[in-house]
Design an enzyme around this catalytic site. Structure first.
Site, PDB file in Angstrom:
ATOM      1  N   LYS A  49      -4.463 -15.611   0.383  1.00 54.94           N
ATOM      2  CA  LYS A  49      -3.244 -14.914   0.827  1.00 54.94           C
ATOM      3  C   LYS A  49      -2.821 -15.434   2.196  1.00 54.94           C
ATOM      4  O   LYS A  49      -1.648 -15.678   2.460  1.00 54.94           O
ATOM      5  CB  LYS A  49      -3.490 -13.397   0.851  1.00 54.94           C
ATOM      6  CG  LYS A  49      -3.481 -12.818  -0.558  1.00 54.94           C
ATOM      7  CD  LYS A  49      -4.059 -11.436  -0.677  1.00 54.94           C
ATOM      8  CE  LYS A  49      -4.135 -11.075  -2.172  1.00 54.94           C
ATOM      9  NZ  LYS A  49      -4.863  -9.870  -2.476  1.00 54.94           N
ATOM     10  N   GLN A  92      -7.170  -4.805   0.467  1.00 59.72           N
ATOM     11  CA  GLN A  92      -7.817  -5.503  -0.650  1.00 59.72           C
ATOM     12  C   GLN A  92      -8.728  -4.531  -1.418  1.00 59.72           C
ATOM     13  O   GLN A  92      -9.608  -3.908  -0.830  1.00 59.72           O
ATOM     14  CB  GLN A  92      -8.623  -6.694  -0.092  1.00 59.72           C
ATOM     15  CG  GLN A  92      -9.222  -7.577  -1.144  1.00 59.72           C
ATOM     16  CD  GLN A  92      -8.171  -8.307  -1.997  1.00 59.72           C
ATOM     17  OE1 GLN A  92      -7.232  -8.890  -1.484  1.00 59.72           O
ATOM     18  NE2 GLN A  92      -8.320  -8.240  -3.306  1.00 59.72           N
ATOM     19  N   ASP A 119       2.076  -4.332  -2.333  1.00 60.39           N
ATOM     20  CA  ASP A 119       1.365  -4.396  -3.614  1.00 60.39           C
ATOM     21  C   ASP A 119       2.026  -3.471  -4.638  1.00 60.39           C
ATOM     22  O   ASP A 119       1.733  -3.552  -5.827  1.00 60.39           O
ATOM     23  CB  ASP A 119      -0.091  -3.929  -3.421  1.00 60.39           C
ATOM     24  CG  ASP A 119      -1.079  -5.082  -3.493  1.00 60.39           C
ATOM     25  OD1 ASP A 119      -0.711  -6.131  -4.040  1.00 60.39           O
ATOM     26  OD2 ASP A 119      -2.204  -4.916  -2.986  1.00 60.39           O
TER      27      ASP A 119
END
Ligand code: NAP
Length: 286
Positions: free
Chosen positions: A53, A97, A120
């Site tokens: 990322k 995460q 997300d």
């Protein structure tokens, strides 16, 4: 005839090149999109995702922050960090995460992220907006798949689409996006009867199961488009997907490989969402 291989790396490179231009244009207006990635603990796979990322951000010119916290971090400490990032004007997107260590409540942590920075799209507010079709961010993996299908010229209207897997981050939103694109969608899961028979109806088959080479050639209708979301390990520890690629590519008309299919598009969509968030924050601040 063997299937066309849908090249996620190539599509991803194209989308990132476009994003880079957008980021440069935003820079000219004094706006630099910023992404904060929060990692708790030292899970190897999670570390690898976080590294990729960060690399993606560098590639398109997004400012990135990485917050690596020890596995024993308390929920209060994590929530305090999220609070700070919510208030930080340099940060447009926040990604925690997953999975988190067991003592942390994932739901509470995700809900603590400002929905306008939830790149997300995992929060209840963003999931609800996707359901209705009035969204700002789409979840990264399903949206990346939609982009791959568009690039491959796959027509979805009226088509039989079968999604195997009903997780909140892949299966369910995938089904929703295929339905928004006017596909006729069936979702299969571990309790589905005659799964092979249902899968064989699919013009577009998406496998998001987490079981190596689960989808075999006899489960695929000749000419179907097969999308493999799985990131599994085969009996030799080698990375593979949920689809038996070698056999299924002889039956399908198009197929994504693992690696190099869905994976690169997931991160690219995250970058896209961060740029979208930056634009919105900039407009709202004016
Ligand atoms: P998950 O949360 O474990 O969900 C798996 C789904 O598969 C569940 O809905 C489960 O059904 C279903 N399933 C399991 N065994 C089955 C069986 N024997 N028959 C039918 N359905 C079955 O997994 P996930 O997070 O969606 O991830 C799925 C895969 O995609 C994993 O390999 C993951 O690593 C990969 N992934 C890749 C990316 C990427 O960027 N490439 C992103 C996310 C995930 P039940 O609900 O009935 O239990």
């Amino acid at each position: 005839m063997a299937a066309t291989i849908i090249d996620g790396k190539a599509v991803s490179a194209e989308v990132r090149a476009e994003l880079k231009k957008e980021v440069e244009a935003l820079g000219g207006r004094g706006v630099t999109p910023g992404l904060a990635v929060v990692l708790v603990g030292d899970d190897d796979a999670s570390r690898r995702y976080v590294r990729n990322k960060k690399k993606g951000c560098e590639e398109v010119g997004i400012y990135s922050q990485e917050h690596t916290l020890p596995a024993g971090t308390s929920e209060e400490e994590l929530l305090a960090l999220i609070g700070k990032l919510n208030a930080d004007p340099k940060i447009d997107g926040i990604l925690v995460q997953l999975p988190l260590p067991k003592h942390l409540d994932e739901k509470r942590v995700i809900e603590a992220i400002d929905p306008g920075k939830d790149v997300d799209a995992f929060s209840e507010a963003n999931v609800g907006r996707i359901m209705i079709g009035n969204y700002t961010f789409l979840p990264c993996t399903p949206a990346g798949i939609m982009e791959l299908l568009r690039h491959a010229g796959v027509e979805l209207e009226g088509k039989e689409c079968v999604v195997i897997g009903r997780s909140n981050i892949v299966g369910k939103p995938m089904a929703m996006l295929l339905m928004h694109a006017n596909g006729t969608v069936t979702i299969c899961h571990s309790r589905t009867h005659n799964l092979a028979g249902v899968a064989r109806r699919a013009d577009v088959l998406v496998a998001a199961i987490g079981k190596p080479k689960f989808v075999t050639a006899d489960m695929v209708k000749p000419g179907a488009v097969v999308i493999d979301v799985g990131m599994d390990r085969d009996e030799n520890g080698k990375l593979c997907g949920d689809v038996d690629f070698e056999a299924v590519k002889e039956v399908a008309s198009a197929i994504t490989p693992v690696p190099g299919g869905v994976g690169p598009m997931t991160i690219t969509t995250l970058l896209k969402n961060t740029v979208t968030a930056a634009k919105l924050h900039h407009e709202n601040a004016r």
